[in-house]
Design an enzyme around this catalytic site. Structure first.
Site, PDB file in Angstrom:
ATOM      1  N   HIS A  78       7.287 -20.047   8.774  1.00 57.10           N
ATOM      2  CA  HIS A  78       6.617 -20.332   7.307  1.00 57.10           C
ATOM      3  C   HIS A  78       7.460 -20.607   6.552  1.00 57.10           C
ATOM      4  CE1 HIS A  78       2.131 -18.604   8.653  1.00 57.10           C
ATOM      5  NE2 HIS A  78       2.635 -18.923   9.604  1.00 57.10           N
ATOM      6  N   TYR A 205      -3.046 -16.072  -0.737  1.00 57.07           N
ATOM      7  CA  TYR A 205      -3.224 -14.750  -1.329  1.00 57.07           C
ATOM      8  C   TYR A 205      -4.252 -15.229  -2.378  1.00 57.07           C
ATOM      9  CZ  TYR A 205       0.930 -12.069   0.469  1.00 57.07           C
ATOM     10  OH  TYR A 205       1.545 -11.689   1.369  1.00 57.07           O
ATOM     11  N   PRO A 297       1.185  -3.393   0.515  1.00 59.47           N
ATOM     12  CA  PRO A 297       1.256  -4.109   1.412  1.00 59.47           C
ATOM     13  C   PRO A 297       1.361  -5.642   0.767  1.00 59.47           C
ATOM     14  CG  PRO A 297      -0.551  -3.194   2.173  1.00 59.47           C
ATOM     15  CD  PRO A 297      -0.067  -2.439   1.081  1.00 59.47           C
ATOM     16  N   LYS A 301       6.540  -6.131   2.562  1.00 64.76           N
ATOM     17  CA  LYS A 301       7.943  -5.571   2.478  1.00 64.76           C
ATOM     18  C   LYS A 301       8.046  -4.370   3.532  1.00 64.76           C
ATOM     19  CE  LYS A 301       9.560  -8.316  -0.018  1.00 64.76           C
ATOM     20  NZ  LYS A 301      10.329  -9.303   0.588  1.00 64.76           N
ATOM     21  N   TYR A 393      10.175 -12.803  -1.979  1.00 58.70           N
ATOM     22  CA  TYR A 393       9.154 -12.615  -0.796  1.00 58.70           C
ATOM     23  C   TYR A 393       9.969 -13.261   0.659  1.00 58.70           C
ATOM     24  CZ  TYR A 393       4.738 -12.984   1.655  1.00 58.70           C
ATOM     25  OH  TYR A 393       3.829 -12.882   2.516  1.00 58.70           O
TER      26      TYR A 393
HETATM   27  P1  FAS Z   1       6.330   4.315  10.930  1.00 60.83           P
HETATM   28  O1  FAS Z   1       5.239   4.870  10.293  1.00 60.83           O
HETATM   29  O2  FAS Z   1       6.109   2.762  11.506  1.00 60.83           O
HETATM   30  O3  FAS Z   1       6.921   4.970  12.320  1.00 60.83           O
HETATM   31  C1  FAS Z   1       7.196   6.512  11.984  1.00 60.83           C
HETATM   32  C2  FAS Z   1       6.955   7.072  13.331  1.00 60.83           C
HETATM   33  O4  FAS Z   1       7.146   8.389  13.353  1.00 60.83           O
HETATM   34  C3  FAS Z   1       5.351   6.806  13.985  1.00 60.83           C
HETATM   35  O5  FAS Z   1       5.306   6.398  15.415  1.00 60.83           O
HETATM   36  C4  FAS Z   1       4.968   8.313  13.889  1.00 60.83           C
HETATM   37  O6  FAS Z   1       3.927   8.386  15.273  1.00 60.83           O
HETATM   38  C5  FAS Z   1       6.232   9.088  14.382  1.00 60.83           C
HETATM   39  N1  FAS Z   1       6.154  10.758  13.621  1.00 60.83           N
HETATM   40  C6  FAS Z   1       5.563  11.024  12.440  1.00 60.83           C
HETATM   41  N2  FAS Z   1       5.720  12.199  12.530  1.00 60.83           N
HETATM   42  C7  FAS Z   1       6.461  12.696  13.568  1.00 60.83           C
HETATM   43  C8  FAS Z   1       6.932  13.899  13.941  1.00 60.83           C
HETATM   44  N3  FAS Z   1       6.813  14.847  13.432  1.00 60.83           N
HETATM   45  N4  FAS Z   1       7.795  13.946  15.178  1.00 60.83           N
HETATM   46  C9  FAS Z   1       7.952  12.862  15.740  1.00 60.83           C
HETATM   47  N5  FAS Z   1       7.542  11.636  15.460  1.00 60.83           N
HETATM   48  C10 FAS Z   1       6.794  11.671  14.422  1.00 60.83           C
HETATM   49  N6  FAS Z   1       3.599  -3.187   5.843  1.00 60.83           N
HETATM   50  C11 FAS Z   1       3.769  -4.575   5.965  1.00 60.83           C
HETATM   51  O7  FAS Z   1       4.868  -5.159   5.441  1.00 60.83           O
HETATM   52  N7  FAS Z   1       2.708  -5.224   5.800  1.00 60.83           N
HETATM   53  C12 FAS Z   1       1.476  -4.490   6.277  1.00 60.83           C
HETATM   54  O8  FAS Z   1       0.404  -5.404   6.224  1.00 60.83           O
HETATM   55  C13 FAS Z   1       1.265  -3.155   6.496  1.00 60.83           C
HETATM   56  N8  FAS Z   1       0.157  -2.752   6.941  1.00 60.83           N
HETATM   57  C14 FAS Z   1       0.138  -1.221   7.052  1.00 60.83           C
HETATM   58  C15 FAS Z   1      -1.017  -0.658   7.422  1.00 60.83           C
HETATM   59  C16 FAS Z   1      -1.123   0.626   7.880  1.00 60.83           C
HETATM   60  C17 FAS Z   1      -2.468   1.429   8.225  1.00 60.83           C
HETATM   61  C18 FAS Z   1       0.189   1.327   7.363  1.00 60.83           C
HETATM   62  C19 FAS Z   1       0.082   3.016   7.821  1.00 60.83           C
HETATM   63  C20 FAS Z   1       1.268   0.907   7.190  1.00 60.83           C
HETATM   64  C21 FAS Z   1       1.410  -0.604   6.921  1.00 60.83           C
HETATM   65  N9  FAS Z   1       2.650  -1.176   6.499  1.00 60.83           N
HETATM   66  C22 FAS Z   1       2.439  -2.467   6.300  1.00 60.83           C
HETATM   67  C23 FAS Z   1       3.684  -0.580   6.381  1.00 60.83           C
HETATM   68  C24 FAS Z   1       4.254  -0.438   7.653  1.00 60.83           C
HETATM   69  O9  FAS Z   1       4.661  -1.332   8.410  1.00 60.83           O
HETATM   70  C25 FAS Z   1       5.514   0.440   7.401  1.00 60.83           C
HETATM   71  O10 FAS Z   1       6.271  -0.189   6.292  1.00 60.83           O
HETATM   72  C26 FAS Z   1       6.570   0.450   8.849  1.00 60.83           C
HETATM   73  O11 FAS Z   1       5.558   0.947   9.682  1.00 60.83           O
HETATM   74  C27 FAS Z   1       7.572   1.280   8.406  1.00 60.83           C
HETATM   75  O12 FAS Z   1       8.235   1.825   9.606  1.00 60.83           O
HETATM   76  P2  FAS Z   1       8.708   3.355   9.819  1.00 60.83           P
HETATM   77  O13 FAS Z   1       9.651   3.789   8.795  1.00 60.83           O
HETATM   78  O14 FAS Z   1       9.367   3.225  11.236  1.00 60.83           O
HETATM   79  O15 FAS Z   1       7.567   4.197  10.006  1.00 60.83           O
HETATM   80  C1  PHB Z   2      -0.195  -9.310   7.629  1.00 59.25           C
HETATM   81  O1  PHB Z   2       0.018 -10.407   8.132  1.00 59.25           O
HETATM   82  O2  PHB Z   2      -0.464  -8.453   8.261  1.00 59.25           O
HETATM   83  C2  PHB Z   2       0.216  -9.356   6.262  1.00 59.25           C
HETATM   84  C3  PHB Z   2       0.774 -10.673   5.562  1.00 59.25           C
HETATM   85  C4  PHB Z   2       1.166 -10.373   4.384  1.00 59.25           C
HETATM   86  C5  PHB Z   2       1.027  -9.305   3.717  1.00 59.25           C
HETATM   87  C6  PHB Z   2       0.509  -8.129   4.069  1.00 59.25           C
HETATM   88  C7  PHB Z   2       0.020  -8.153   5.493  1.00 59.25           C
HETATM   89  O3  PHB Z   2       1.287  -8.944   2.378  1.00 59.25           O
END
Ligand code: FAS
Ligand code: PHB
Length: 401
Positions: A78, A205, A297, A301, A393
């Site tokens: 994009h 957005y 989100p 980032k 961004y």
């Molecule tokens: P993660 O949380 O992805 O991974 C951590 C891992 O550690 C998990 O698999 C977990 O099961 C494991 N873990 C936890 N405790 C443990 C333990 N005691 N022992 C072993 N393993 C353990 N970011 C965006 O940019 N855009 C979005 O739209 C967006 N939507 C999101 C929606 C939700 C519901 C959530 C929770 C987050 C969202 N995020 C979004 C943020 C997300 O993308 C995170 O920034 C990203 O997953 C970060 O990656 P990690 O740091 O690897 O953590």
């Molecule tokens: C998504 O596509 O999940 C998405 C895109 C942009 C955002 C957050 C989530 O800022």
């Protein structure tokens, strides 16, 4: 009581999200062995729908690391986004302003690519572990105790521990005297994944008097959409019809249509917070990703910041373990936090500008709404302001701060 099974590796990585998995890959490319310990099952980790936008530096890194075959085949490049308010569309032209763009590619696809690469290389990921305990962190022989999926107790002896276990993990708790800076937002996002062909080829957005809405996508067949809701909203209160109706209202603009379709998973509500834990290091424990910081989100980032952290950490651990050079690890936290705080500010700024605050919130009165609309109008009419949004961004180059 059976004796624990003792294993050895150079780096113990707690968490198989984007941070932990990419770190293991980047270490492996330097010839450094690691073991990834994950609490959930492989199936759960690979189907967890989260982020959707890859920054330019993230895509470049995944390509350099040999992880971009599917990304280059299926990712959606994009060159801009639209900000929509007062029923009008205003495109921010990333390519024209900063010469770079983003790629839409689901986080779960990144995770599948990383798990597939690691397992194909015969490198261990232990899924469904429990009772993870970190020990000896202030020595150069730390260890991680854990119960494996088969119920046997293990001790993983190592030289460094990477806490990549997300916001709800155990690693952050192992850092004494942690300084936490945080902010809770008075709203959340209701997210839906719909089997409906996107009708618009870039993200939108929308800031509407009813609240914020985000129009995104995953493929030519799947649309990803979000609605601002109360932080304690119950998805059960949101029927499919109510969701589509509200999305249609908030995203309305001349010439814009919204394809509806069945939801591929039950709508879910995600709370929104900003949080930074400092320092991101304690002895031989290094925090990366959501274990150390959380962003709302709105700036897309979260995952990108996790990837930037582990790029820095992989290089720093390489210096320490291969060249006994400690400057990298000694400055890891301070260097990582520069990018973290830049992303925290940008995510807070996008969130504050685009969401509707309740009337009883300090930012929800007539003055607050007027400020938001003024900021939106300035951002879409000033090249300097639009360029600032664009460069944040698409992602500042790794190491730029
Ligand atoms: P993660 O949380 O992805 O991974 C951590 C891992 O550690 C998990 O698999 C977990 O099961 C494991 N873990 C936890 N405790 C443990 C333990 N005691 N022992 C072993 N393993 C353990 N970011 C965006 O940019 N855009 C979005 O739209 C967006 N939507 C999101 C929606 C939700 C519901 C959530 C929770 C987050 C969202 N995020 C979004 C943020 C997300 O993308 C995170 O920034 C990203 O997953 C970060 O990656 P990690 O740091 O690897 O953590
Ligand atoms: C998504 O596509 O999940 C998405 C895109 C942009 C955002 C957050 C989530 O800022």
């Amino acid at each position: 009581m059976r004796k624990a099974v003792v294993m050895r590796t150079r780096v113990a990585i707690v968490g198989a999200g984007p941070a932990g998995l990419l770190l293991s890959h980047l270490l492996s490319r330097q010839g450094i062995d690691s073991v990834v310990l994950e609490a959930r099952s492989r199936a759960h980790v690979e189907q967890r729908v989260r982020a959707g936008v890859l920054e330019h530096p993230t895509v470049e890194l995944l390509r350099e690391a040999g992880l971009a075959t599917r990304l280059d085949a299926q990712g959606l490049p994009h060159d801009g986004i639209s900000l929509r308010f007062d029923g009008e569309d205003h495109r921010i032209d990333f390519a024209g302003l900063v010469g770079k763009g983003i790629t839409v590619y689901g986080q779960q696809e990144v995770v599948k690519d990383l798990i597939g690469t690691r397992l194909a290389a015969g490198e261990p990921i232990e899924f469904e572990v429990s009772d993870v305990v970190l020990d000896g962190l202030t020595t150069d022989t730390p260890s991680v105790g854990y119960t494996a999926a088969d119920g046997t107790r293990h001790v993983l002896e190592c030289e460094a521990v990477a806490g990549c276990d997300g916001f709800h993990g155990v690693s952050r708790q192992a850092v004494p005297d942690l300084r936490i800076a945080e902010r809770e937002y008075p709203f959340g996002w209701l997210g839906v994944l719909a089997k409906a062909a996107p009708t618009h080829d870039e993200l939108v957005y929308a800031s509407h008097d009813n609240g914020f809405a985000l129009y995104s996508m995953r493929s030519p067949e799947i649309t990803r959409l979000y609605l601002q809701v109360r932080p304690d909203a119950d998805p059960q209160d949101w029927s499919d019809a109510r969701i589509w109706d509200e999305l249609g209202t908030r995203l309305a603009a001349d010439g814009f249509t919204l394809n509806e379709g069945p939801f591929l998973e039950r709508p879910s509500v995600t709370g929104m917070r900003s949080m930074v834990a400092e320092p991101m290091r304690h002895g031989r424990l290094f925090l990366a990703g959501d274990a150390a910081h959380i962003v709302p989100p709105t700036g897309a980032k979260g995952m990108n910041l996790a990837i930037a952290d582990v790029r820095l950490l992989a290089d720093s651990l390489g210096d320490l373990l291969l060249r006994t050079e400690a400057t990298g690890v000694d400055t890891y936290s301070e260097r990582a936090l520069r990018r973290v705080w830049r992303a925290e500010h940008f995510s807070w700024w996008m969130t504050s500008m685009l969401h509707r605050f309740d009337d009883d919130h300090p930012d929800g009165d007539a003055f607050g709404r007027a400020l938001q609309l003024s900021q939106l109008r300035y951002t879409v009419s000033s090249r300097a302001a639009a360029t600032s949004l664009a460069e944040n961004y698409v992602g500042l180059p790794h190491g730029a701060l």
